[in-house]
Enzyme design. Sequence first.
Site, PDB file in Angstrom:
ATOM      1  N   GLU A  98       2.474 -65.089  49.141  1.00 29.99           N
ATOM      2  CA  GLU A  98       3.442 -65.805  49.969  1.00 29.99           C
ATOM      3  C   GLU A  98       4.279 -66.740  49.111  1.00 29.99           C
ATOM      4  O   GLU A  98       3.875 -67.140  48.027  1.00 29.99           O
ATOM      5  CB  GLU A  98       2.738 -66.591  51.075  1.00 29.99           C
TER       6      GLU A  98
ATOM      7  N   GLY B 181      -0.331 -69.551  44.457  1.00 27.07           N
ATOM      8  CA  GLY B 181       0.097 -68.663  45.531  1.00 27.07           C
ATOM      9  C   GLY B 181       0.708 -67.401  44.963  1.00 27.07           C
ATOM     10  O   GLY B 181       0.331 -66.943  43.883  1.00 27.07           O
ATOM     11  N   GLU B 182       1.646 -66.842  45.694  1.00 28.12           N
ATOM     12  CA  GLU B 182       2.362 -65.623  45.302  1.00 28.12           C
ATOM     13  C   GLU B 182       1.484 -64.380  45.299  1.00 28.12           C
ATOM     14  O   GLU B 182       1.950 -63.288  45.013  1.00 28.12           O
ATOM     15  CB  GLU B 182       2.995 -65.755  43.906  1.00 28.12           C
ATOM     16  N   GLY B 183       0.192 -64.509  45.578  1.00 24.75           N
ATOM     17  CA  GLY B 183      -0.733 -63.399  45.422  1.00 24.75           C
ATOM     18  C   GLY B 183      -1.314 -63.307  44.027  1.00 24.75           C
ATOM     19  O   GLY B 183      -1.972 -62.320  43.680  1.00 24.75           O
TER      20      GLY B 183
END
Length: 345
Positions: free
Chosen positions: A171, A311-313
């Site tokens: 995300e 974040g970001e995966g």
Amino acid sequence: MNFDIAYVSDNSIEETLRYKINNKTKPIGALGTLEEVALRIGKIQNSERPVLSNPTILVFAGDHGIAKKGIVNPYPQEVTAQMVYNFLNGGAAINVFCKQNNINLKIIDAGVNHDFGEIPELINAKIAFGTKNYESEPAMNARQYNAAIKKGADIVYQTHKEGCNIIGFGEMGIGNTSSASLLMSYYTKIPLQECVGAGTGLDSEAIKLKQKILSKAYDKYTLSTDTDALMYYGGFEIAMINGAILKAAELKMTIIIDGFIVTAALLAAHCTHPQVLDYCIFAHTSGEQGHQKMLDYLKKEPLINLGMRLGEGTGAAVAFPLIASAVAFLNNMASFETAGVSGSE
């Protein structure tokens, strides 16, 4: 949307898998957590020889109305759109780790407060130009909520059609740790003050102010159903991840759960469909203070703890080689019988 999700424990292959794992040329349990990962994936796929096909991470981006004030977030809201461009240009950490580990990466505009125009590499699933500020009104209405759930599910369905059977989610959204904190407190009943952390880098005084603002927002609404929490406090990217998780479980995909924000979406999914946990592998413990409490609530152990909180995966991408190792030993390691090695008495 309605999701038909079966419990993985309903299949009968566990005994066969345990026998296969225990009879590899090693002491029983010697590969630790890798053995449990291999067992889980074998059960999900109902196979003694599971495969990891077309691994993919979907990164959903969305903006939050509360972030326009810049009080609960040290970075301005414009960073969300700027980071989407960074993803598309291949310059972010998630790009680096996905490339390193041969993971496909898809970027989705779930509701960024920016007009990207037509960019072929960007999946346009925009619900609106950001959510409303939940200090004064619900973040989204029922129509927007339902649209977000459906779009998340549809993107996973398309990814599955492309041959993917293991999927992770990331995300991007300035202010989304605030939404995740509110959702965490609602679903776990842990006091909000214990759920609110530094996000992208708030100092101790700013965290106290963030707690105060979020407490007022939390107390403002009386929620009649569990889905109301996502509508009132969520972000479009979080709602889409919720729908994506549920669809992935329905399709019997292995789901790699990332950090604080993705786990908040999972809490919502788990509330309505507890069997979704059977399909999840927890990648890491985020450095965001509430994440470990989320994992404790779900009674789950992550694969790694590197203090990551980007974040970001990224946690899912970094943990993927461990998951691949679990499948590799299950499929390729010799047994005592085939190697001619004496087993334990």
